[in-house]
Design a protein around this motif. Sequence first.
Motif, PDB file in Angstrom:
ATOM      1  N   ARG A 120     -13.448 -73.386   6.954  1.00  0.00           N
ATOM      2  CA  ARG A 120     -13.428 -74.760   7.951  1.00  0.00           C
ATOM      3  C   ARG A 120     -12.211 -75.614   7.497  1.00  0.00           C
ATOM      4  O   ARG A 120     -11.857 -75.633   6.254  1.00  0.00           O
ATOM      5  N   VAL A 226     -13.996 -82.758  15.779  1.00  0.00           N
ATOM      6  CA  VAL A 226     -15.116 -82.245  14.935  1.00  0.00           C
ATOM      7  C   VAL A 226     -15.818 -80.920  15.797  1.00  0.00           C
ATOM      8  O   VAL A 226     -16.089 -79.971  15.583  1.00  0.00           O
ATOM      9  N   ALA A 227     -16.059 -81.460  17.325  1.00  0.00           N
ATOM     10  CA  ALA A 227     -16.884 -80.483  18.143  1.00  0.00           C
ATOM     11  C   ALA A 227     -15.997 -79.231  18.321  1.00  0.00           C
ATOM     12  O   ALA A 227     -16.710 -78.285  18.370  1.00  0.00           O
ATOM     13  N   THR A 229     -14.006 -77.789  16.201  1.00  0.00           N
ATOM     14  CA  THR A 229     -13.446 -77.057  15.158  1.00  0.00           C
ATOM     15  C   THR A 229     -14.505 -76.830  13.937  1.00  0.00           C
ATOM     16  O   THR A 229     -14.253 -76.205  13.015  1.00  0.00           O
ATOM     17  N   GLN A 230     -15.434 -77.630  13.852  1.00  0.00           N
ATOM     18  CA  GLN A 230     -16.489 -77.828  13.018  1.00  0.00           C
ATOM     19  C   GLN A 230     -15.850 -78.131  11.720  1.00  0.00           C
ATOM     20  O   GLN A 230     -16.267 -77.604  10.701  1.00  0.00           O
ATOM     21  N   ARG A 232     -14.976 -80.197   8.329  1.00  0.00           N
ATOM     22  CA  ARG A 232     -15.574 -81.030   7.489  1.00  0.00           C
ATOM     23  C   ARG A 232     -14.699 -82.386   7.378  1.00  0.00           C
ATOM     24  O   ARG A 232     -13.568 -82.470   7.511  1.00  0.00           O
ATOM     25  N   TYR A 258     -20.440 -86.685  12.506  1.00  0.00           N
ATOM     26  CA  TYR A 258     -20.428 -85.326  13.291  1.00  0.00           C
ATOM     27  C   TYR A 258     -21.201 -85.379  14.446  1.00  0.00           C
ATOM     28  O   TYR A 258     -21.244 -84.554  15.235  1.00  0.00           O
ATOM     29  N   GLU A 260     -21.749 -86.079  18.443  1.00  0.00           N
ATOM     30  CA  GLU A 260     -20.959 -85.890  19.609  1.00  0.00           C
ATOM     31  C   GLU A 260     -20.915 -87.033  20.604  1.00  0.00           C
ATOM     32  O   GLU A 260     -20.114 -87.130  21.346  1.00  0.00           O
TER      33      GLU A 260
END
Length: 310
Positions: A120, A226-227, A229-230, A232, A258, A260
């Motif tokens: 990640r 974040v959405a 690539t996931q 941290r 985190y 959406e």
Amino acid sequence: MAGSRSSRLQSFQARAIGTLWRFLSGWSLKALWCVARRLGPLVHLLSRREREVTDTNLAVVYPDMPADERRSLARQSLCHSAATMLELGHAWIASPARVEAHILAVYGRDKLDDARAQGRGVIVLAPHFGNWEVLNFWLSSHFPFTAMYEPPKIADLEPIIRHGRERMGASLVPTNSRGVAALLKALKRSEAIGILPDQEPDWGSGVFAPFFDRPAYTATLLPKLVARTQARVVTGVALRVPGKGFVIHFLDADERVYSEDDVTSATGVNVSVEASIALDPAQYQWEYKRYRKVVEEAEGVANANDYRLY
């Protein structure tokens, strides 16, 4: 003719500032802090703009703090802001070994290492706290690191600034769609990227979310990254130990980052910045107009006096 004079003036300013940075790069941190301690109260006394914005922000954020304590905090904050400016030569020009030697400790590195071990990427929220250029130095020394970059108003300073920020391997990308694409690619390679979480975005690129219980226009780039690539998310700061060096802290971001939902995520970003400020409120750059944009302006209401702070 006027353009030529302006160009010559900017060139002179750039040479003068660059010479000052190179000169100060040889100073000890103790000497730089001694100068900053004297500059802070002078700025508070003589610069109306810096004084009023700092005092206004602190009154909003710490309404229950006695007035004399807030004035003392304002002067301390301006000392730290002066120190950051004086330390630019140290962060950008001094030998890498010397800068590294002044990083006294790093807490929370495992958060970055663990994320990358899991494949990640890591998004580092880097607020205007302590010396963020030292944070950039450390991150780019130890990880593949990408950050957005906006050229300075004095164009002739760009080579010095870019070299200082990129000399340890950082990749600087523009603050546009091409830059966002580069950030996404870096995260998908399990690398680290840096985002300024406390800088007001342009209209249309943010939402209002509470920052110390007051609506502040906050960027919405984070949930999009974040959405897709996931990654941290952590908060990173280089806390100044006056006259001695810096301690780097990586803190877990508030879980709401985190989400959406843009407002929920932006709220998590601001709470994360608040948590870093709690390490030492004097080291935050309170002279920035964080509440410049107001709810009424976004809604097209003519009278914005109820929320306007500046």
